[in-house]
Design a protein around this motif. Structure first.
Motif, PDB file in Angstrom:
ATOM      1  N   SER A   1    -109.139  -0.967 -79.564  1.00  0.00           N
ATOM      2  CA  SER A   1    -109.161  -1.716 -80.888  1.00  0.00           C
ATOM      3  C   SER A   1    -108.753  -3.096 -80.761  1.00  0.00           C
ATOM      4  N   ASN A   2    -108.169  -3.565 -79.452  1.00  0.00           N
ATOM      5  CA  ASN A   2    -107.899  -4.999 -79.361  1.00  0.00           C
ATOM      6  C   ASN A   2    -109.008  -5.753 -78.665  1.00  0.00           C
ATOM      7  N   ILE A   3    -110.053  -5.059 -78.386  1.00  0.00           N
ATOM      8  CA  ILE A   3    -111.391  -5.851 -77.800  1.00  0.00           C
ATOM      9  C   ILE A   3    -111.853  -6.659 -78.900  1.00  0.00           C
ATOM     10  N   VAL A   4    -112.319  -7.776 -78.215  1.00  0.00           N
ATOM     11  CA  VAL A   4    -113.088  -8.826 -79.047  1.00  0.00           C
ATOM     12  C   VAL A   4    -114.453  -8.754 -78.092  1.00  0.00           C
ATOM     13  N   LEU A   5    -115.313  -8.114 -78.931  1.00  0.00           N
ATOM     14  CA  LEU A   5    -116.415  -8.023 -78.111  1.00  0.00           C
ATOM     15  C   LEU A   5    -117.310  -9.280 -77.689  1.00  0.00           C
ATOM     16  N   ARG A   6    -117.287 -10.040 -78.578  1.00  0.00           N
ATOM     17  CA  ARG A   6    -117.861 -11.453 -78.437  1.00  0.00           C
ATOM     18  C   ARG A   6    -117.494 -12.098 -77.136  1.00  0.00           C
ATOM     19  N   ARG A   7    -116.263 -12.082 -76.602  1.00  0.00           N
ATOM     20  CA  ARG A   7    -115.745 -12.725 -75.432  1.00  0.00           C
ATOM     21  C   ARG A   7    -116.424 -11.942 -74.242  1.00  0.00           C
ATOM     22  N   ILE A   8    -116.594 -10.763 -74.343  1.00  0.00           N
ATOM     23  CA  ILE A   8    -117.254  -9.836 -73.138  1.00  0.00           C
ATOM     24  C   ILE A   8    -118.635 -10.355 -73.166  1.00  0.00           C
ATOM     25  N   ILE A   9    -119.358 -10.395 -74.198  1.00  0.00           N
ATOM     26  CA  ILE A   9    -120.576 -10.821 -74.327  1.00  0.00           C
ATOM     27  C   ILE A   9    -120.951 -11.941 -73.617  1.00  0.00           C
ATOM     28  N   GLU A  10    -120.069 -13.187 -74.042  1.00  0.00           N
ATOM     29  CA  GLU A  10    -120.312 -14.510 -73.597  1.00  0.00           C
ATOM     30  C   GLU A  10    -120.023 -14.395 -71.818  1.00  0.00           C
ATOM     31  N   ARG A  11    -119.201 -13.821 -71.360  1.00  0.00           N
ATOM     32  CA  ARG A  11    -119.050 -13.812 -69.955  1.00  0.00           C
ATOM     33  C   ARG A  11    -120.212 -13.041 -69.378  1.00  0.00           C
ATOM     34  N   LEU A  12    -120.721 -12.066 -69.886  1.00  0.00           N
ATOM     35  CA  LEU A  12    -121.682 -11.351 -69.307  1.00  0.00           C
ATOM     36  C   LEU A  12    -122.988 -12.120 -69.277  1.00  0.00           C
ATOM     37  N   GLU A  13    -123.169 -13.008 -70.457  1.00  0.00           N
ATOM     38  CA  GLU A  13    -124.421 -13.958 -70.488  1.00  0.00           C
ATOM     39  C   GLU A  13    -124.342 -14.849 -69.242  1.00  0.00           C
ATOM     40  N   ARG A  14    -123.033 -15.190 -68.915  1.00  0.00           N
ATOM     41  CA  ARG A  14    -122.979 -16.038 -67.781  1.00  0.00           C
ATOM     42  C   ARG A  14    -122.749 -15.243 -66.568  1.00  0.00           C
ATOM     43  N   GLY A  15    -122.975 -14.004 -66.532  1.00  0.00           N
ATOM     44  CA  GLY A  15    -123.166 -13.290 -65.141  1.00  0.00           C
ATOM     45  C   GLY A  15    -121.705 -13.112 -64.668  1.00  0.00           C
ATOM     46  N   ASP A  16    -120.593 -13.193 -65.433  1.00  0.00           N
ATOM     47  CA  ASP A  16    -119.142 -13.192 -65.215  1.00  0.00           C
ATOM     48  C   ASP A  16    -118.720 -12.035 -65.358  1.00  0.00           C
ATOM     49  N   VAL A  17    -118.807 -10.999 -64.440  1.00  0.00           N
ATOM     50  CA  VAL A  17    -118.416  -9.699 -64.521  1.00  0.00           C
ATOM     51  C   VAL A  17    -116.786  -9.476 -64.358  1.00  0.00           C
ATOM     52  N   SER A  18    -116.183 -10.359 -63.492  1.00  0.00           N
ATOM     53  CA  SER A  18    -114.617 -10.469 -63.567  1.00  0.00           C
ATOM     54  C   SER A  18    -114.138 -10.837 -64.762  1.00  0.00           C
ATOM     55  N   GLY A  19    -114.737 -11.754 -65.222  1.00  0.00           N
ATOM     56  CA  GLY A  19    -114.349 -12.267 -66.632  1.00  0.00           C
ATOM     57  C   GLY A  19    -114.202 -11.541 -67.936  1.00  0.00           C
ATOM     58  N   ALA A  20    -115.617 -10.692 -67.791  1.00  0.00           N
ATOM     59  CA  ALA A  20    -115.623  -9.753 -68.874  1.00  0.00           C
ATOM     60  C   ALA A  20    -114.701  -8.570 -68.541  1.00  0.00           C
ATOM     61  N   ILE A  21    -114.214  -8.211 -67.515  1.00  0.00           N
ATOM     62  CA  ILE A  21    -113.317  -7.271 -67.375  1.00  0.00           C
ATOM     63  C   ILE A  21    -111.971  -7.705 -67.649  1.00  0.00           C
ATOM     64  N   ASP A  22    -111.628  -8.991 -67.369  1.00  0.00           N
ATOM     65  CA  ASP A  22    -110.295  -9.544 -67.876  1.00  0.00           C
ATOM     66  C   ASP A  22    -110.386  -9.525 -69.324  1.00  0.00           C
ATOM     67  N   ALA A  23    -111.298  -9.837 -70.097  1.00  0.00           N
ATOM     68  CA  ALA A  23    -111.236  -9.605 -71.491  1.00  0.00           C
ATOM     69  C   ALA A  23    -111.168  -8.324 -72.029  1.00  0.00           C
ATOM     70  N   MET A  24    -111.018  -7.356 -71.466  1.00  0.00           N
ATOM     71  CA  MET A  24    -110.822  -6.119 -71.907  1.00  0.00           C
ATOM     72  C   MET A  24    -109.347  -5.733 -72.013  1.00  0.00           C
ATOM     73  N   HIS A  25    -108.651  -6.752 -71.316  1.00  0.00           N
ATOM     74  CA  HIS A  25    -107.147  -6.469 -71.116  1.00  0.00           C
ATOM     75  C   HIS A  25    -106.665  -4.975 -70.723  1.00  0.00           C
ATOM     76  N   LEU A  26    -107.002  -4.494 -69.683  1.00  0.00           N
ATOM     77  CA  LEU A  26    -106.825  -3.615 -69.054  1.00  0.00           C
ATOM     78  C   LEU A  26    -105.284  -3.615 -68.239  1.00  0.00           C
TER      79      LEU A  26
END
Length: 320
Positions: A9-34
């Motif tokens: 519920s706290n995930i902002v999908l847009r942030r994850i997609i932006e990082r994936l578009e840059r190929g930043d896998v670690s950044g996408a994981i960080d954006a999930m706040h695990l």
């Protein structure tokens, strides 16, 4: 389940997609706040089971009296150093392992999605799930699953998208699939056509939800038995440290709980009696202080429902 819902519920999908578009896998994981804080509901549930086990253990100890015949007051002390240390270390280790496994599963899924050239949005939704228009919450996705379960979901998706009859039939053998979709899958087989991507998304989403429920049930069963078993052992240890009891006057008996698919080792251990400070010995040579004890190999703990029955030798205690 509450923890995973909170993360979703706290995930902002847009942030994850932006990082994936840059190929930043670690950044996408960080954006999930695990992080550890997300799993506070799980830690609280463990604390309650642990304290409940300690209270129950103390209540089951028969009335003890001092040499003058006065009743000895026995209480469960949840703030005891050993009790607090077990609870803190156990909860921290469990959550840390869950997060590490999550990150590994997500990293693999994201990396494979990028390698295949999948759309970043579809890849992200495969991780975090899609918003259910009825509930307003996200369904599906691999959040909360083990790395192995996440791999099951990915293979199931590839089977359904392949159009290969053998692969599609293999999906129909998966026990955690939502059987309400079987008619749709069988129709695709009959028509000799691959399933539409939208249908595959719905089917694998429900399959992932089924695996998440399995994981939740597995953790609930394991943690309940482990917390209560540890509390029982610590409750007796507290009385020994206070001088109320002596270790040589307490014995432990292994009690096997009948199951549909029992461990033969544990069936053989039924009725084995040892002193409080001695371990049980399994037929394979494993030394186990009590069922579900910390550090016991998983082959002796996962799904196990065995218990230790503690008894006090009152005659020996009185003579001493």
């Amino acid at each position: 389940m509450d923890a995973i819902d909170d993360i979703r519920s706290n995930i902002v999908l847009r942030r994850i997609i932006e990082r994936l578009e840059r190929g930043d896998v670690s950044g996408a994981i960080d954006a999930m706040h695990l992080d550890q804080a997300a799993f506070r509901p799980l830690e609280e549930a463990i604390r309650q089971a642990f304290n409940g086990g300690g209270v129950a253990a103390v209540e089951q100890i028969p009335t003890l009296r001092d040499p003058n015949g006065h009743q000895i007051v026995i209480r469960w002390d949840a703030r005891n150093l050993a009790a607090e240390e077990w609870l803190r270390e156990h909860s921290t280790t469990l959550v840390s392992n869950i997060i590490a496994d999550q990150q590994s599963a997500i990293r693999t899924a994201l990396s494979e999605g990028l390698a295949r050239g999948d759309n970043p949005t579809r890849t992200a939704l495969g991780i975090v799930g899609r918003v259910n228009r009825v509930t307003g919450k996200r369904d599906g996705g691999i959040l909360g699953l083990t790395a192995q379960q996440a791999a099951y979901v990915d293979r199931a998706r590839q089977e359904l998208l392949s159009g290969d009859p053998t692969a599609i039939r293999n999906f129909l053998e998966r026990t955690r699939r939502d059987k309400r979709f079987d008619r749709t899958v069988l129709k695709a087989l009959k028509d000799g056509k691959p399933l539409p991507a939208e249908a595959v998304d719905r089917i694998t989403s429900k399959y992932a939800d089924g695996l998440l429920k399995l994981r939740a049930d597995t953790i609930a069963l394991h943690e309940t038995f482990q917390s209560m078993a540890a509390a029982k052992d610590i409750a007796f240890r507290q009385q020994i440290e206070k001088g109320t009891l002596q270790a040589q006057h307490v014995t432990k008996t292994w009690r096997h709980t009948p199951q549909k698919h029992p461990r033969e080792d544990h069936v053989e251990m039924q009725g084995q009696v040892v002193r409080f400070d001695q371990p049980f010995v399994a037929p394979d040579g494993t030394r186990i202080m009590y069922p579900h004890a910390e550090g016991t190999p998983a082959r002796h703990t996962l799904g196990c429902k065995c218990l230790a029955e503690y008894k006090i030798d009152f005659v020996a205690r009185l003579v001493t």
